[in-house]
Enzyme design. Structure first.
Site, mmCIF file in Angstrom:
data_model
loop_
_atom_site.group_PDB
_atom_site.id
_atom_site.type_symbol
_atom_site.label_atom_id
_atom_site.label_comp_id
_atom_site.label_asym_id
_atom_site.label_seq_id
_atom_site.Cartn_x
_atom_site.Cartn_y
_atom_site.Cartn_z
ATOM 1 N N ARG A 4 -5.136 -3.335 10.145
ATOM 2 C CA ARG A 4 -5.608 -4.712 9.988
ATOM 3 C C ARG A 4 -5.365 -5.538 11.239
ATOM 4 O O ARG A 4 -6.257 -6.181 11.759
ATOM 5 C CB ARG A 4 -4.821 -5.377 8.852
ATOM 6 C CG ARG A 4 -5.356 -5.120 7.499
ATOM 7 C CD ARG A 4 -4.828 -6.174 6.569
ATOM 8 N NE ARG A 4 -3.596 -5.747 5.935
ATOM 9 C CZ ARG A 4 -3.444 -5.619 4.628
ATOM 10 N NH1 ARG A 4 -4.446 -5.866 3.830
ATOM 11 N NH2 ARG A 4 -2.292 -5.273 4.126
ATOM 12 N N GLY A 20 0.846 -1.206 0.000
ATOM 13 C CA GLY A 20 0.000 0.000 0.000
ATOM 14 C C GLY A 20 0.873 1.244 0.000
ATOM 15 O O GLY A 20 1.897 1.281 0.680
ATOM 16 N N THR A 72 4.682 2.128 6.310
ATOM 17 C CA THR A 72 3.278 1.717 6.372
ATOM 18 C C THR A 72 2.550 2.688 7.280
ATOM 19 O O THR A 72 3.075 3.086 8.329
ATOM 20 C CB THR A 72 3.048 0.280 6.907
ATOM 21 O OG1 THR A 72 1.656 0.140 7.243
ATOM 22 C CG2 THR A 72 3.854 -0.065 8.136
ATOM 23 N N ASP A 101 0.207 1.832 8.952
ATOM 24 C CA ASP A 101 -0.246 1.032 10.101
ATOM 25 C C ASP A 101 0.741 1.052 11.279
ATOM 26 O O ASP A 101 0.368 0.709 12.390
ATOM 27 C CB ASP A 101 -0.460 -0.428 9.685
ATOM 28 C CG ASP A 101 -1.564 -0.587 8.659
ATOM 29 O OD1 ASP A 101 -2.320 0.381 8.454
ATOM 30 O OD2 ASP A 101 -1.660 -1.659 8.053
ATOM 31 N N ASP A 132 5.511 -5.047 5.996
ATOM 32 C CA ASP A 132 5.983 -6.393 6.315
ATOM 33 C C ASP A 132 5.993 -7.326 5.101
ATOM 34 O O ASP A 132 6.887 -8.169 4.977
ATOM 35 C CB ASP A 132 5.196 -7.003 7.483
ATOM 36 C CG ASP A 132 3.698 -6.996 7.248
ATOM 37 O OD1 ASP A 132 3.215 -6.094 6.535
ATOM 38 O OD2 ASP A 132 3.015 -7.892 7.766
ATOM 39 N N GLU A 178 -10.260 -1.079 11.555
ATOM 40 C CA GLU A 178 -10.963 -1.992 10.642
ATOM 41 C C GLU A 178 -10.805 -3.458 11.057
ATOM 42 O O GLU A 178 -11.671 -4.286 10.778
ATOM 43 C CB GLU A 178 -10.459 -1.813 9.206
ATOM 44 C CG GLU A 178 -8.974 -2.108 9.058
ATOM 45 C CD GLU A 178 -8.425 -1.873 7.660
ATOM 46 O OE1 GLU A 178 -9.194 -1.776 6.697
ATOM 47 O OE2 GLU A 178 -7.182 -1.795 7.547
ATOM 48 N N ARG A 198 -24.202 7.327 13.614
ATOM 49 C CA ARG A 198 -23.756 7.367 12.221
ATOM 50 C C ARG A 198 -22.329 6.812 12.141
ATOM 51 O O ARG A 198 -21.551 6.964 13.081
ATOM 52 C CB ARG A 198 -23.701 8.799 11.693
ATOM 53 C CG ARG A 198 -25.054 9.480 11.561
ATOM 54 C CD ARG A 198 -25.806 8.981 10.327
ATOM 55 N NE ARG A 198 -27.000 9.774 10.080
ATOM 56 C CZ ARG A 198 -28.185 9.587 10.656
ATOM 57 N NH1 ARG A 198 -28.336 8.613 11.548
ATOM 58 N NH2 ARG A 198 -29.207 10.360 10.354
ATOM 59 N N ASP A 219 3.078 -0.942 12.031
ATOM 60 C CA ASP A 219 3.132 -2.243 12.712
ATOM 61 C C ASP A 219 4.371 -3.063 12.368
ATOM 62 O O ASP A 219 4.378 -4.276 12.548
ATOM 63 C CB ASP A 219 1.855 -3.045 12.405
ATOM 64 C CG ASP A 219 1.643 -3.268 10.911
ATOM 65 O OD1 ASP A 219 2.466 -2.797 10.119
ATOM 66 O OD2 ASP A 219 0.638 -3.917 10.541
ATOM 67 N N ARG A 221 0.860 -5.063 -5.061
ATOM 68 C CA ARG A 221 0.942 -6.065 -3.991
ATOM 69 C C ARG A 221 1.422 -7.403 -4.554
ATOM 70 O O ARG A 221 1.100 -8.463 -4.029
ATOM 71 C CB ARG A 221 -0.415 -6.209 -3.295
ATOM 72 C CG ARG A 221 -0.824 -4.986 -2.481
ATOM 73 C CD ARG A 221 -1.863 -5.330 -1.447
ATOM 74 N NE ARG A 221 -2.387 -4.160 -0.751
ATOM 75 C CZ ARG A 221 -1.821 -3.625 0.324
ATOM 76 N NH1 ARG A 221 -0.724 -4.144 0.823
ATOM 77 N NH2 ARG A 221 -2.365 -2.567 0.895
ATOM 78 N N ARG A 225 -4.390 7.443 3.528
ATOM 79 C CA ARG A 225 -3.105 7.188 2.860
ATOM 80 C C ARG A 225 -2.780 8.243 1.812
ATOM 81 O O ARG A 225 -1.713 8.205 1.207
ATOM 82 C CB ARG A 225 -3.156 5.827 2.155
ATOM 83 C CG ARG A 225 -3.151 4.662 3.073
ATOM 84 C CD ARG A 225 -2.442 3.446 2.511
ATOM 85 N NE ARG A 225 -2.671 3.136 1.148
ATOM 86 C CZ ARG A 225 -3.195 1.983 0.697
ATOM 87 N NH1 ARG A 225 -3.589 1.066 1.556
ATOM 88 N NH2 ARG A 225 -3.305 1.743 -0.575
#
Ligand code: F6P
Length: 344
Positions: free
Chosen positions: A174, A13, A128, A130, A106, A225, A268, A132, A75, A277
């Protein structure tokens, strides 16, 4: 083997700050080390299909504030093909690449790590949103993402308050809830739900009810998410990508509907998705990306292959590439406890 031509690729990503790395690698590679720098296009797909172009000083001029990656990304996982690893090695030779800098999360770094084991001269750069990746205290892209989410939470506050609503904000993440926790703290979220801590719906509703019972008329819930209900994960589709990841998404809408049903408060959901991103990197990510790029080309020059550039405290260091992908860096529970002080 002495190094003359160095390839650089961006995989997985995209995220803001990738161009800062490419620019730094190219500038220092050409001006200080006299290397030829080659931009491999579309991540590992570019190595499988020999898609590349030379990067000159001109080619990287003006790209620092640009989001995304001028090289494109994919990817693609070479190891999905039985001979994929060998194909990449053969193509490195055919393309005259003595070394390759792989910028990725990763999955991308994992491929680089396997190729290093096969004898390739590679250096990893951790990216990333993320945050992570193991082995580094922070990845670039994360700071931009949490600032985008923080701003969204600020905006949702004013409309939530006006309408007496519960606003559920679904953010990326994720397997790790770094974005949810840090943006949640920065934005003053009333509940933060992360993959690391499966949650029970009724407990979330109780927190919100308690808050409303003490006079508050609105609430902000931030959910990653990949956050799991104690009895399972919400999937958008069962389809897997080349690295075996399912597409997540949908937890925000589910949560919002359930909160409304169980508490009676109008709710909502907002799914921030790829907005997190996109766009220009923050100053922090431009500086970190630049420092990582300089670190990576220095590592190539010093022959430090099979390693990844990383941030440790305030220092740029090099770490074993295998350690970087050995496990995911999940949320520090001490930080989550800080977010929890402000729940309800
Ligand atoms: O890995 C980064 C990431 O942004 C995750 O947070 C998210 O789950 C995923 O990528 C989305 O991937 P795609 O761009 O393929 O939809």
């Amino acid at each position: 083997m002495s190094v003359e031509r160095v390839g650089v690729l961006t995989g997985g990503g995209d995220c803001p700050g990738l161009n800062a790395v490419i620019r730094a690698v190219t500038r220092k590679g050409i001006l200080t080390y006299g290397y030829e720098i080659v931009g491999v296009e579309e991540g590992w797909r570019g190595m499988m299909e020999q898609l590349a172009r030379p990067l000159s000083l001109d080619a990287v001029s003006g790209i620092l504030p640009r989001g995304g990656t001028i090289l494109g990304t994919s990817r693609t996982n070479p190891f999905q093909d039985e001979n994929g690893g060998q194909i990449v090695l053969d193509h490195m030779k055919a393309m005259g690449l003595d070394a390759l800098i792989a910028i990725g999360g990763d999955d991308t770094i994992g491929v680089a790590s396997k190729l290093c084991r096969m004898g390739a001269q590679m250096v990893g750069v951790p990216k990333t949103i993320d945050n992570d990746l193991n082995g580094t205290d922070q990845t670039f892209g994360f700071d931009t993402a949490i600032n985008i989410v923080m701003e969204a939470i600020d905006r949702l506050h004013t409309t939530a308050e006006s309408h007496n609503r519960v606003m559920v904000v679904e953010v990326m993440g994720r397997h790790a809830g770094w974005i949810a926790v840090e943006a949640g703290i920065a934005g003053g979220a009333d509940v933060v739900l992360i993959p690391e801590k499966p949650f029970v719906l009724n407990e979330v509703c109780e927190i919100i009810k308690k808050r409303h019972n003490r006079g508050k008329t609105f609430s902000i819930v931030v959910v990653a998410e990949g956050a799991k209900l104690a009895d399972g994960m919400v999937l958008q589709s069962q389809e897997k990508d080349a690295f075996g990841h399912v597409r997540l998404g949908g937890i925000g809408n589910l949560l919002s509907a359930e909160i409304e049903k169980r508490t009676g408060y109008e709710s909502r959901a907002t799914v921030l998705g790829h907005i997190q991103r996109g766009g220009s990197p923050t100053a922090f990510d431009r500086v970190l990306g630049t420092r990582f790029g300089i670190g990576a080309i220095d590592m190539v020059h010093n022959g430090e292959f099979g390693r990844m550039v990383a941030l440790k405290g305030t220092e740029i260091v090099s770490v074993d590439i295998e350690d970087a992908v050995a496990k995911l860096r999940t949320v520090d529970m001490g930080l989550y406890d800080i977010a929890k002080v402000f729940f309800g």
